[in-house]
Design a protein around this motif. Structure first.
Motif, PDB file in Angstrom:
ATOM      1  N   ARG A  34       0.833  -1.212   0.000  1.00 51.49           N
ATOM      2  CA  ARG A  34       0.000   0.000   0.000  1.00 51.49           C
ATOM      3  C   ARG A  34       0.859   1.250   0.000  1.00 51.49           C
ATOM      4  O   ARG A  34       0.622   2.203  -0.738  1.00 51.49           O
ATOM      5  CB  ARG A  34      -0.875   0.030   1.251  1.00 51.49           C
ATOM      6  CG  ARG A  34      -2.114  -0.717   1.046  1.00 51.49           C
ATOM      7  CD  ARG A  34      -3.211  -0.149   1.912  1.00 51.49           C
ATOM      8  NE  ARG A  34      -4.401  -0.936   1.664  1.00 51.49           N
ATOM      9  CZ  ARG A  34      -5.352  -1.146   2.528  1.00 51.49           C
ATOM     10  NH1 ARG A  34      -5.277  -0.601   3.720  1.00 51.49           N
ATOM     11  NH2 ARG A  34      -6.391  -1.882   2.213  1.00 51.49           N
ATOM     12  N   ALA A  35       1.862   1.245   0.902  1.00 52.81           N
ATOM     13  CA  ALA A  35       2.722   2.429   1.050  1.00 52.81           C
ATOM     14  C   ALA A  35       3.440   2.717  -0.269  1.00 52.81           C
ATOM     15  O   ALA A  35       3.507   3.863  -0.718  1.00 52.81           O
ATOM     16  CB  ALA A  35       3.734   2.192   2.172  1.00 52.81           C
ATOM     17  N   ILE A  36       3.960   1.687  -0.897  1.00 56.87           N
ATOM     18  CA  ILE A  36       4.741   1.873  -2.120  1.00 56.87           C
ATOM     19  C   ILE A  36       3.873   2.403  -3.256  1.00 56.87           C
ATOM     20  O   ILE A  36       4.234   3.361  -3.945  1.00 56.87           O
ATOM     21  CB  ILE A  36       5.402   0.537  -2.527  1.00 56.87           C
ATOM     22  CG1 ILE A  36       6.557   0.238  -1.576  1.00 56.87           C
ATOM     23  CG2 ILE A  36       5.871   0.575  -3.969  1.00 56.87           C
ATOM     24  CD1 ILE A  36       7.208  -1.101  -1.794  1.00 56.87           C
ATOM     25  N   PHE A  37       2.701   1.803  -3.447  1.00 56.41           N
ATOM     26  CA  PHE A  37       1.916   2.190  -4.619  1.00 56.41           C
ATOM     27  C   PHE A  37       1.035   3.418  -4.376  1.00 56.41           C
ATOM     28  O   PHE A  37       0.534   4.011  -5.325  1.00 56.41           O
ATOM     29  CB  PHE A  37       1.112   0.999  -5.142  1.00 56.41           C
ATOM     30  CG  PHE A  37       2.003  -0.050  -5.752  1.00 56.41           C
ATOM     31  CD1 PHE A  37       2.613   0.168  -6.971  1.00 56.41           C
ATOM     32  CD2 PHE A  37       2.262  -1.238  -5.091  1.00 56.41           C
ATOM     33  CE1 PHE A  37       3.469  -0.783  -7.530  1.00 56.41           C
ATOM     34  CE2 PHE A  37       3.101  -2.197  -5.635  1.00 56.41           C
ATOM     35  CZ  PHE A  37       3.702  -1.967  -6.860  1.00 56.41           C
ATOM     36  N   ALA A  38       0.887   3.808  -3.100  1.00 54.63           N
ATOM     37  CA  ALA A  38       0.155   5.052  -2.834  1.00 54.63           C
ATOM     38  C   ALA A  38       1.048   6.247  -3.169  1.00 54.63           C
ATOM     39  O   ALA A  38       0.575   7.363  -3.346  1.00 54.63           O
ATOM     40  CB  ALA A  38      -0.277   5.110  -1.373  1.00 54.63           C
ATOM     41  N   GLN A  39       2.353   6.020  -3.217  1.00 53.01           N
ATOM     42  CA  GLN A  39       3.323   7.111  -3.407  1.00 53.01           C
ATOM     43  C   GLN A  39       4.269   6.722  -4.539  1.00 53.01           C
ATOM     44  O   GLN A  39       5.477   6.634  -4.337  1.00 53.01           O
ATOM     45  CB  GLN A  39       4.157   7.287  -2.125  1.00 53.01           C
ATOM     46  CG  GLN A  39       3.366   7.325  -0.861  1.00 53.01           C
ATOM     47  CD  GLN A  39       3.220   8.737  -0.347  1.00 53.01           C
ATOM     48  OE1 GLN A  39       3.749   9.685  -0.917  1.00 53.01           O
ATOM     49  NE2 GLN A  39       2.485   8.891   0.717  1.00 53.01           N
ATOM     50  N   ARG A  40       3.718   6.457  -5.702  1.00 56.11           N
ATOM     51  CA  ARG A  40       4.508   5.890  -6.805  1.00 56.11           C
ATOM     52  C   ARG A  40       5.687   6.751  -7.215  1.00 56.11           C
ATOM     53  O   ARG A  40       6.684   6.258  -7.686  1.00 56.11           O
ATOM     54  CB  ARG A  40       3.628   5.704  -8.037  1.00 56.11           C
ATOM     55  CG  ARG A  40       2.532   4.709  -7.871  1.00 56.11           C
ATOM     56  CD  ARG A  40       1.789   4.563  -9.174  1.00 56.11           C
ATOM     57  NE  ARG A  40       2.528   3.741 -10.098  1.00 56.11           N
ATOM     58  CZ  ARG A  40       2.218   2.485 -10.387  1.00 56.11           C
ATOM     59  NH1 ARG A  40       1.179   1.911  -9.841  1.00 56.11           N
ATOM     60  NH2 ARG A  40       2.944   1.799 -11.250  1.00 56.11           N
ATOM     61  N   ARG A  41       5.537   8.065  -7.077  1.00 57.81           N
ATOM     62  CA  ARG A  41       6.595   8.947  -7.579  1.00 57.81           C
ATOM     63  C   ARG A  41       7.754   9.060  -6.605  1.00 57.81           C
ATOM     64  O   ARG A  41       8.805   9.564  -6.936  1.00 57.81           O
ATOM     65  CB  ARG A  41       6.012  10.332  -7.886  1.00 57.81           C
ATOM     66  CG  ARG A  41       4.902  10.200  -8.885  1.00 57.81           C
ATOM     67  CD  ARG A  41       4.188  11.469  -9.147  1.00 57.81           C
ATOM     68  NE  ARG A  41       4.173  11.681 -10.582  1.00 57.81           N
ATOM     69  CZ  ARG A  41       4.674  12.733 -11.187  1.00 57.81           C
ATOM     70  NH1 ARG A  41       5.213  13.704 -10.481  1.00 57.81           N
ATOM     71  NH2 ARG A  41       4.631  12.845 -12.484  1.00 57.81           N
ATOM     72  N   LYS A  42       7.522   8.617  -5.360  1.00 60.69           N
ATOM     73  CA  LYS A  42       8.605   8.698  -4.370  1.00 60.69           C
ATOM     74  C   LYS A  42       9.546   7.511  -4.526  1.00 60.69           C
ATOM     75  O   LYS A  42       9.155   6.458  -5.034  1.00 60.69           O
ATOM     76  CB  LYS A  42       8.022   8.664  -2.952  1.00 60.69           C
ATOM     77  CG  LYS A  42       7.235   9.908  -2.606  1.00 60.69           C
ATOM     78  CD  LYS A  42       7.022  10.001  -1.117  1.00 60.69           C
ATOM     79  CE  LYS A  42       6.370  11.336  -0.806  1.00 60.69           C
ATOM     80  NZ  LYS A  42       6.048  11.512   0.579  1.00 60.69           N
ATOM     81  N   THR A  43      10.780   7.716  -4.022  1.00 58.66           N
ATOM     82  CA  THR A  43      11.678   6.560  -3.977  1.00 58.66           C
ATOM     83  C   THR A  43      11.106   5.601  -2.937  1.00 58.66           C
ATOM     84  O   THR A  43      10.299   5.986  -2.084  1.00 58.66           O
ATOM     85  CB  THR A  43      13.091   6.966  -3.529  1.00 58.66           C
ATOM     86  OG1 THR A  43      13.007   7.489  -2.204  1.00 58.66           O
ATOM     87  CG2 THR A  43      13.704   7.985  -4.470  1.00 58.66           C
ATOM     88  N   LEU A  44      11.586   4.367  -3.024  1.00 57.78           N
ATOM     89  CA  LEU A  44      11.128   3.328  -2.107  1.00 57.78           C
ATOM     90  C   LEU A  44      11.261   3.782  -0.651  1.00 57.78           C
ATOM     91  O   LEU A  44      10.331   3.695   0.149  1.00 57.78           O
ATOM     92  CB  LEU A  44      11.974   2.093  -2.373  1.00 57.78           C
ATOM     93  CG  LEU A  44      11.737   0.871  -1.540  1.00 57.78           C
ATOM     94  CD1 LEU A  44      10.340   0.364  -1.754  1.00 57.78           C
ATOM     95  CD2 LEU A  44      12.739  -0.217  -1.913  1.00 57.78           C
ATOM     96  N   ARG A  45      12.449   4.309  -0.336  1.00 56.52           N
ATOM     97  CA  ARG A  45      12.703   4.704   1.067  1.00 56.52           C
ATOM     98  C   ARG A  45      11.764   5.810   1.517  1.00 56.52           C
ATOM     99  O   ARG A  45      11.227   5.769   2.617  1.00 56.52           O
ATOM    100  CB  ARG A  45      14.145   5.168   1.232  1.00 56.52           C
ATOM    101  CG  ARG A  45      15.085   3.994   1.278  1.00 56.52           C
ATOM    102  CD  ARG A  45      16.488   4.450   1.503  1.00 56.52           C
ATOM    103  NE  ARG A  45      17.374   3.382   1.059  1.00 56.52           N
ATOM    104  CZ  ARG A  45      18.522   3.109   1.603  1.00 56.52           C
ATOM    105  NH1 ARG A  45      18.965   3.821   2.612  1.00 56.52           N
ATOM    106  NH2 ARG A  45      19.266   2.126   1.151  1.00 56.52           N
ATOM    107  N   ASN A  46      11.561   6.803   0.672  1.00 49.36           N
ATOM    108  CA  ASN A  46      10.689   7.914   1.071  1.00 49.36           C
ATOM    109  C   ASN A  46       9.238   7.475   1.214  1.00 49.36           C
ATOM    110  O   ASN A  46       8.523   7.941   2.105  1.00 49.36           O
ATOM    111  CB  ASN A  46      10.814   9.069   0.079  1.00 49.36           C
ATOM    112  CG  ASN A  46      12.114   9.819   0.286  1.00 49.36           C
ATOM    113  OD1 ASN A  46      12.745   9.681   1.343  1.00 49.36           O
ATOM    114  ND2 ASN A  46      12.545  10.576  -0.704  1.00 49.36           N
TER     115      ASN A  46
END
Ligand code: SAM
Length: 274
Positions: free
Chosen positions: A220-232
C-alpha cells in the motif's frame, strides 16, 4: 376492443453498469474459458437479461445468479421456471456473503460484471479485501473487465500498470487473457473497450510473506506514493530511516518500489518490523 398497454422499453441504468453483452462469439469464449460442467457451482453476478446465464445453464452446472435490478424479474423468472439448476437471488452482491449464497469450495465466478464493482469484487472474491485474508470458495473467476483493468491484472513489474491490484491478485492467482472485447459487443455501447480474463486461484500464495498484514502495508505504502523513492514512500508510512537503511541495504537508494516484483516486495516486507 381490449388493447394491451404497451410494454415500456427497458432503459439500461448506467449507475448499475448495465451494458448487456450481445456478441454471441464473446459469450462462447467466456463459456469455453470457464469450462464448467455438471457438478460445478457457478456464481453469476448480474445476470441481467440472461444471455450468459442461459449458456451457463446449458453446461449442466448449478448457477446461482445475484441481481440487484428488480425490473429484470420477469425475464429471469421465466428462466428460473425452466431450469431447475438456476437460483436467482435478488440482492446487492457486495452486501451478500459467499456463505449466505451457499457456495461450496471449488465454486466459480463467471460474469460480465458491472464495472463500478470491478476491483472490489475481484479482491473480495479472492479473499483479499479490507476484511483481511478471509480465504475464498472460488477456484476460478472468468470475468469481463475494462481493458485497463485487464492490463493491470496482467502487468509486468516496473510497468505503469503494475500496482497494488496486480500484486494482490498475482500473489493469489494465475491470470490469463481470454480475449479482448470491443465496445460494440455491448448494448448500450460503453465508453471503454473490455477484455475477458481467466483468474485461476492458487492453492497457496505465489511468494508467501512472513506476515501477510505487513506485506499488505508495504505494498500500500509503495503504490500510494509511486513517484517517491522506495525509502521515502516507506518513511511516509511510518518506518524510521534507521530501520529502512538496514532493510533496504543492497537496493539502489533511488529505486522506486513499483519496480519490485513479488519476490522483491516479499523480501522487503520480511526485512521490516511491524
Ligand atoms: N450478464 C448480463 C450480460 O452479460 O448481458 C448483464 C451484465 S451488466 C454489465 C451488469 C449487471 O449487474 C446488470 O444486470 C446490473 O443490474 C447488475 N448489477 C449491478 N450492480 C449490482 C450489484 N451490486 N449486485 C448485483 N447485481 C448488480
Amino acid at each position: 376492443m381490449n388493447q394491451r398497454p404497451p410494454v415500456p422499453a427497458f432503459r439500461a441504468k448506467r449507475s448499475l453498469g448495465q451494458n448487456f453483452l450481445t456478441d454471441a462469439s464473446v459469450l462462447d469464449r467466456i463459456i469455453e474459458a470457464a469450462a464448467a460442467e455438471g457438478g460445478d457451482t457457478v456464481l453469476e453476478v448480474g445476470p441481467g437479461k440472461g444471455a450468459l446465464t442461459e449458456r451457463l445453464l446449458a453446461t449442466g452446472a448449478r448457477v446461482i445468479a445475484v441481481e440487484l435490478d428488480e425490473r429484470l424479474r420477469t425475464g429471469l423468472r421465466v428462466l428460473e421456471a425452466n431450469h431447475p439448476n438456476l437460483k436467482v437471488v435478488w440482492a446487492d452482491v457486495m452486501g451478500t456473503s459467499w456463505s449466505a449464497l451457499g457456495l461450496p469450495e471449488g465454486a466459480m465466478l463467471v460474469a460480465n460484471i458491472p464495472y463500478y464493482l470491478t476491483s472490489p469484487l475481484i479482491l473480495r472474491a479472492l479473499g483479499a479485501d479490507d476484511a483481511g485474508d478471509t480465504g475464498t470458495p472460488f477456484r476460478r473467476l472468468v470475468l469481463m473487465v475494462q481493458e485497463e483493468v485487464a492490463d493491470r491484472l496482467l502487468a509486468e513489474p516496473g510497468s505503469r500498470q503494475w500496482g497494488a491490484l496486480s500484486v494482490a491478485v498475482r500473489q493469489r492467482a494465475e491470470v490469463r487473457l481470454v480475449c479482448k472485447v470491443p465496445r460494440r459487443a455491448f448494448k448500450p455501447v460503453p465508453g471503454v473497450d473490455s477484455a475477458v480474463v481467466c483468474i485461476d486461484v492458487r492453492a497457496r500464495w505465489a511468494v508467501p510473506p512472513a506476515s501477510p498484514v505487513r506485506f499488505r502495508r508495504v505494498v500500500r505504502a509503495i503504490f500510494a506514493q509511486r513517484r517517491k523513492t522506495l525509502r521515502n514512500a516507506l518513511k511516509a508510512a511510518g518506518w524510521s530511516a534507521e530501520v529502512l537503511s538496514e532493510a533496504c541495504a543492497g537496493l539502489d537508494p533511488l529505486v522506486r518500489g513499483e519496480t519490485l516484483d513479488l519476490a522483491g516486495l516479499v523480501r522487503l516486507a520480511d526485512a521490516l518490523p511491524d
